[in-house]
Design an enzyme around this catalytic site. Structure first.
Site, short mmCIF file in Angstrom:
data_model
loop_
_atom_site.label_atom_id
_atom_site.label_comp_id
_atom_site.label_asym_id
_atom_site.label_seq_id
_atom_site.Cartn_x
_atom_site.Cartn_y
_atom_site.Cartn_z
N GLY A 63 4.37 3.13 4.85
CA GLY A 63 5.72 3.16 5.49
C GLY A 63 6.63 1.60 5.24
N ASP A 120 15.92 2.78 1.70
CA ASP A 120 14.71 2.07 1.35
C ASP A 120 15.11 1.48 -0.21
OD1 ASP A 120 13.56 3.30 3.76
OD2 ASP A 120 11.88 4.15 2.58
N PRO A 176 0.71 -1.31 0.12
CA PRO A 176 0.11 0.05 -0.19
C PRO A 176 0.83 1.05 -0.04
CG PRO A 176 -0.75 -1.34 1.91
CD PRO A 176 0.60 -1.97 1.17
N ALA A 190 10.42 0.83 -4.08
CA ALA A 190 10.21 -0.36 -4.91
C ALA A 190 9.76 0.22 -6.02
CB ALA A 190 9.07 -1.17 -4.13
N SER A 215 6.93 1.56 -0.63
CA SER A 215 6.26 1.59 -1.87
C SER A 215 6.94 2.46 -2.96
CB SER A 215 4.71 1.62 -1.74
OG SER A 215 4.22 2.51 -2.72
N SER A 216 7.37 3.52 -2.57
CA SER A 216 7.91 4.60 -3.71
C SER A 216 9.17 4.00 -3.86
CB SER A 216 7.88 5.91 -3.23
OG SER A 216 8.67 6.16 -2.02
C1 MEV Z 1 11.41 6.03 5.14
O1 MEV Z 1 11.08 4.85 5.14
C2 MEV Z 1 12.63 6.23 6.06
C3 MEV Z 1 13.31 7.71 6.26
O2 MEV Z 1 14.52 7.41 7.07
C4 MEV Z 1 13.43 8.42 5.26
C5 MEV Z 1 14.71 7.80 4.47
O3 MEV Z 1 15.65 7.08 4.76
O4 MEV Z 1 14.76 8.16 3.10
C6 MEV Z 1 12.01 8.08 7.35
#
Ligand code: MEV
Length: 313
Positions: free
Chosen positions: A86, A132, A82, A92, A89-90
């Site tokens: 968190g 990520d 979704p 991936a 998704s972006s």
């Molecule tokens: C987001 O999934 C993780 C953060 O640390 C942002 C990032 O590392 O780019 C909040």
């Protein structure tokens, strides 16, 4: 003509979100929820059968304008991660689209795909780390700026440097609790940046997250689930002090703790999801449901980005 299908996993962050943006260490695991991107040559740019609208799809636009300028492409996207949850998704999306374009252009390399995908997150969000996008590219488990991982690649931006490594992860059961609250990463990262730039206290909290992450990595190596869980809960409390938790997240974390070694928000926070480390997944799922969240058990040790060429019939 060939179709290229690339698939990249989502992620959970065990330790270090937000702090990693400032070059601090972090640990993340790929999960069995994936984003798929299919591309083939075309006269115009189409996304899911419709003429592409750049302002509706900033990540796709950023990547196309760098690596597929002035050309047509038929893109089809499909995801079971979704968006704003968190769960990466972006990242991936960026990794699967970059990998598909690399295959069309005859380019190769995990490191190159991870770097291009980080550039896209940075370009769109304004502030980001390669956490990520690196875990979505490599899969399995990755560490950032920790000495014990097998070194994969380095990524640098301005005065920040992130050394990305592969880590071996023991078998563990993680339950995700999705709050249902859509929480895009960019504004949360910007909020923490403002706090970090103006407050010595915020910088101290980031330093404490660093210490917890270093201890967390040792707990993983020792396969000490009790210690690992308690450090995750500590990390959650520090993130709450930074102002990135929320009522829904705290409710799901508290509800899970009775049946877990530990629990924390995962990703940017503000909504999105939390994770619980447990050997009672059914009880945790029930507790999350009772408190208004959507639970699912995730399986780790997932492969990173994969690319397949399919012949069109
Ligand atoms: C987001 O999934 C993780 C953060 O640390 C942002 C990032 O590392 O780019 C909040």
């Amino acid at each position: 003509m060939d179709n290229i299908v690339a698939s990249a996993p989502g992620k959970v962050i065990l330790f270090g979100e937000h702090a990693v943006v400032y070059g601090k260490p972090a640990l993340a695991l790929a999960i069995d929820r994936r984003f798929r991107c299919q591309v083939s040559h075309s006269e115009e740019i189409y996304l899911d059968g419709k003429i592409f609208e750049p302002n509706k799809h900033p990540y796709t636009y950023f990547i196309l304008s760098r690596y597929w300028p002035q050309r047509g492409l038929d893109i089809e996207l499909d995801s079971d991660i979704p968006s704003g949850s968190g769960l990466g998704s972006s990242a991936a999306l960026c990794v699967s689209l970059n990998a598909a374009l690399m295959a069309l252009r005859g380019e190769e390399g995990e490191g190159l795909c991870a770097k291009r995908s980080f550039d896209a997150e940075l370009g769109v969000q304004g502030s980001a780390s390669p956490l990520d996008t690196s875990v979505s590219t490599h899969g399995h488990g990755i560490s950032i700026n920790l000495p014990n991982g097998r070194h994969l690649w380095d990524i640098q931006h301005e005065d920040r440097r992130w050394s990305v490594g592969h880590i071996d992860v023991p078998e563990m059961t993680l339950v995700v609790g999705y709050t249902g609250v859509h929480a895009p990463t960019g504004p949360l990262v910007a909020k923490v940046r403002r706090y970090y730039d103006h407050s010595a206290f915020a910088r101290e909290i980031i330093d404490e997250i660093e210490s917890v992450t270093i201890e967390g990595e040792a707990a993983i190596r020792a396969q000490d689930m009790v210690r690992l869980g308690s450090l995750m809960t500590q990390n959650h409390k520090l993130l709450s002090i930074l102002g990135v938790s929320g009522r829904e997240l705290d409710r799901l974390v508290d509800a899970s703790l009775m049946y877990s070694y530990g629990a924390k928000l995962t990703g940017a926070g503000g909504g999105g999801s939390m994770i619980a480390l447990t050997d009672r997944p059914d009880d945790v799922c029930e507790a999350i449901k009772l408190h208004g969240g959507t639970p699912f058990v995730v399986h780790t040790e997932q492969p990173g980005v994969t690319v397949q060429k399919k012949k069109r019939l």
